[in-house]
Design an enzyme around this catalytic site. Structure first.
Site, short mmCIF file in Angstrom:
data_model
loop_
_atom_site.label_atom_id
_atom_site.label_comp_id
_atom_site.label_asym_id
_atom_site.label_seq_id
_atom_site.Cartn_x
_atom_site.Cartn_y
_atom_site.Cartn_z
N ASP A 172 10.29 1.46 -38.12
CA ASP A 172 9.89 0.09 -38.48
C ASP A 172 10.94 -0.50 -39.42
O ASP A 172 11.71 0.24 -40.05
CB ASP A 172 8.51 0.06 -39.16
CG ASP A 172 8.06 -1.36 -39.50
OD1 ASP A 172 8.14 -2.24 -38.62
OD2 ASP A 172 7.65 -1.60 -40.64
N SER A 173 10.90 -1.82 -39.55
CA SER A 173 11.83 -2.49 -40.46
C SER A 173 11.51 -2.13 -41.92
O SER A 173 12.35 -2.31 -42.80
CB SER A 173 11.71 -4.00 -40.29
OG SER A 173 10.39 -4.40 -40.60
N TYR A 210 12.72 -8.17 -40.65
CA TYR A 210 13.44 -8.45 -39.41
C TYR A 210 12.95 -9.76 -38.78
O TYR A 210 13.64 -10.36 -37.98
CB TYR A 210 13.16 -7.34 -38.39
CG TYR A 210 13.98 -6.08 -38.53
CD1 TYR A 210 14.69 -5.79 -39.69
CD2 TYR A 210 14.03 -5.17 -37.47
CE1 TYR A 210 15.43 -4.62 -39.80
CE2 TYR A 210 14.77 -4.01 -37.57
CZ TYR A 210 15.46 -3.72 -38.73
OH TYR A 210 16.19 -2.57 -38.82
N GLY A 211 11.73 -10.15 -39.15
CA GLY A 211 11.04 -11.23 -38.43
C GLY A 211 11.74 -12.56 -38.43
O GLY A 211 11.49 -13.39 -37.55
N CYS A 226 7.12 -1.54 -34.63
CA CYS A 226 7.49 -2.85 -35.18
C CYS A 226 7.43 -3.83 -34.02
O CYS A 226 8.13 -3.63 -33.01
CB CYS A 226 8.91 -2.75 -35.75
SG CYS A 226 9.55 -4.32 -36.36
N ASN A 227 6.61 -4.84 -34.15
CA ASN A 227 6.48 -5.81 -33.06
C ASN A 227 7.77 -6.60 -32.86
O ASN A 227 8.14 -6.93 -31.75
CB ASN A 227 5.34 -6.78 -33.36
CG ASN A 227 4.00 -6.10 -33.25
OD1 ASN A 227 3.36 -6.12 -32.22
ND2 ASN A 227 3.56 -5.44 -34.32
N THR A 228 8.43 -6.91 -33.97
CA THR A 228 9.65 -7.71 -33.89
C THR A 228 10.71 -6.93 -33.10
O THR A 228 11.36 -7.49 -32.21
CB THR A 228 10.14 -8.05 -35.31
OG1 THR A 228 9.04 -8.56 -36.05
CG2 THR A 228 11.25 -9.07 -35.26
N GLU A 248 5.28 -6.22 -48.33
CA GLU A 248 6.38 -5.36 -48.81
C GLU A 248 6.44 -5.34 -50.34
O GLU A 248 6.88 -4.38 -50.94
CB GLU A 248 7.73 -5.83 -48.25
CG GLU A 248 7.94 -5.53 -46.77
CD GLU A 248 8.41 -4.11 -46.46
OE1 GLU A 248 9.25 -3.57 -47.19
OE2 GLU A 248 7.92 -3.54 -45.47
N CYS A 307 1.70 -7.63 -35.89
CA CYS A 307 2.74 -7.15 -36.82
C CYS A 307 2.14 -5.96 -37.55
O CYS A 307 0.99 -6.02 -38.01
CB CYS A 307 3.11 -8.24 -37.81
SG CYS A 307 4.22 -7.66 -39.12
N THR A 308 2.91 -4.89 -37.64
CA THR A 308 2.35 -3.65 -38.18
C THR A 308 2.14 -3.70 -39.69
O THR A 308 1.55 -2.78 -40.27
CB THR A 308 3.24 -2.44 -37.80
OG1 THR A 308 4.58 -2.70 -38.24
CG2 THR A 308 3.24 -2.22 -36.31
N HIS A 309 2.62 -4.75 -40.34
CA HIS A 309 2.33 -4.93 -41.77
C HIS A 309 0.94 -5.52 -42.00
O HIS A 309 0.38 -5.40 -43.09
CB HIS A 309 3.33 -5.89 -42.42
CG HIS A 309 4.67 -5.29 -42.71
ND1 HIS A 309 5.54 -4.91 -41.71
CD2 HIS A 309 5.29 -5.01 -43.88
CE1 HIS A 309 6.65 -4.43 -42.27
NE2 HIS A 309 6.51 -4.48 -43.58
N1 DGL Z 1 6.25 -4.56 -39.06
C1 DGL Z 1 7.15 -5.48 -38.43
C2 DGL Z 1 6.49 -6.05 -37.17
O1 DGL Z 1 5.55 -5.44 -36.67
C3 DGL Z 1 7.59 -6.47 -39.46
C4 DGL Z 1 8.74 -7.21 -39.10
C5 DGL Z 1 9.62 -7.71 -40.21
O2 DGL Z 1 10.34 -6.92 -40.79
O3 DGL Z 1 9.62 -8.93 -40.40
O4 DGL Z 1 6.88 -7.06 -36.63
#
Ligand code: DGL
Length: 274
Positions: free
Chosen positions: A10-11, A42-43, A73-75, A158, A192-194
């Site tokens: 993940d990011s 990353y988004g 990570c979805n992104t 974060e 988004c996994t966050h």
């Molecule tokens: N957890 C990432 C996701 O699922 C976060 C992306 C990010 O870093 O913006 O998209």
């Protein structure tokens, strides 16, 4: 063939919400987690940048012996997965596999929605990529999909502010903006996994009767099915219950925050991705 740990990327910390549920379902396997905390989020980054960063991470996890890498990570799943699977994998690790988190999430939505009007909350990158729209319509052509970018959620999580009044402000803002797109939305995907760290606030902000779909358990179940269907990959996954954590930023910070995401103490090591 060499055996290795399942790689989870993940990011930042978000993928830990996926790893936690995967471990709950399949504690017997070894896992290596890699968080690119130094370059999160990353988004808001371009396709090219997300692809380049994700490829570096996948390459590193394969170099560490992973037979299978999950982009938690979805992104990264939206912007890099397909290119990596189609263009890079044959050169990187012909026998290796890379899986994302969007497909398993979408597969589960069909048994949740009744109105076929589905909201997706995600990063700017995930929403702009329209990956959820495309995947949902592939499986359920009758569905209508409404995307809501939530650019403040990842920085809030974060930075450990997910319980703060500031988080309430942005949860209400994005939920109201999503619901203003259609009164018939009955299912909201946390794309988004966050976002699982904000799930209680999001549920409170939504009217009763709207289902919230989080990804951890869905991805864990889908990984379990995948391993059953692919004994050639499963046979290359180490099974000693070991977890290793790498971050591209401060390991101390990762250990402190990672503990909250995982619900248990962890130790992390720093690596540089290039
Ligand atoms: N957890 C990432 C996701 O699922 C976060 C992306 C990010 O870093 O913006 O998209």
């Amino acid at each position: 063939m060499q055996k290795g740990a399942i790689g989870i990327f993940d990011s930042g910390y978000g993928g830990l919400t996926i790893l936690r549920d995967i471990i709950k379902a399949m504690p017997e396997y070894d896992y290596i987690y890699l968080g690119d905390n130094a370059r999160t989020p990353y988004g808001t980054r371009s396709f090219d940048t997300v692809y380049r960063f994700t490829l570096q991470a996948v390459r590193r996890l394969f170099a560490m012996g992973s037979p299978l890498v999950i982009l938690a990570c979805n992104t990264a799943s939206a912007k890099a997965l397909r290119t990596i699977q189609q263009n890079d994998l044959p050169g990187l690790s012909p026998a290796g596999r890379v899986l994302g988190v969007i497909r398993p999430t979408v597969e589960a939505v069909g048994s949740v929605t009744r109105s076929w009007e589905i909201g997706v909350m995600g990063t700017v990158g995930t929403i702009q990529s329209q990956s959820y729209d495309m995947e949902i319509k592939k499986l359920y052509p009758q569905a209508k999909v409404y995307g809501q970018p939530c650019p403040m959620f990842v920085p809030i999580v974060e930075n450990g502010e997910y319980d703060s009044p500031g988080a309430d402000y942005f949860v209400n803002k994005y939920v109201n903006s999503l619901l203003s797109q259609s009164a018939a939305i009955d299912t909201v995907i946390l794309g988004c996994t966050h976002y699982p760290l904000l799930i209680n606030k999001i549920k409170q902000a939504l009217p009763a009767g709207i289902a919230v779909v989080a990804q951890g358990e869905l991805v864990a179940a889908s990984l379990g099915e995948y391993l059953k269907r692919h004994p050639e990959i499963e046979g290359r996954c180490l099974r000693s219950g070991k977890r290793t954590f790498y971050t591209t930023d401060s390991p101390e910070k990762f250990e402190a925050s990672g503990r909250i995401f995982m619900g248990e103490a962890i130790t992390a090591e720093k690596i540089v991705l290039e």
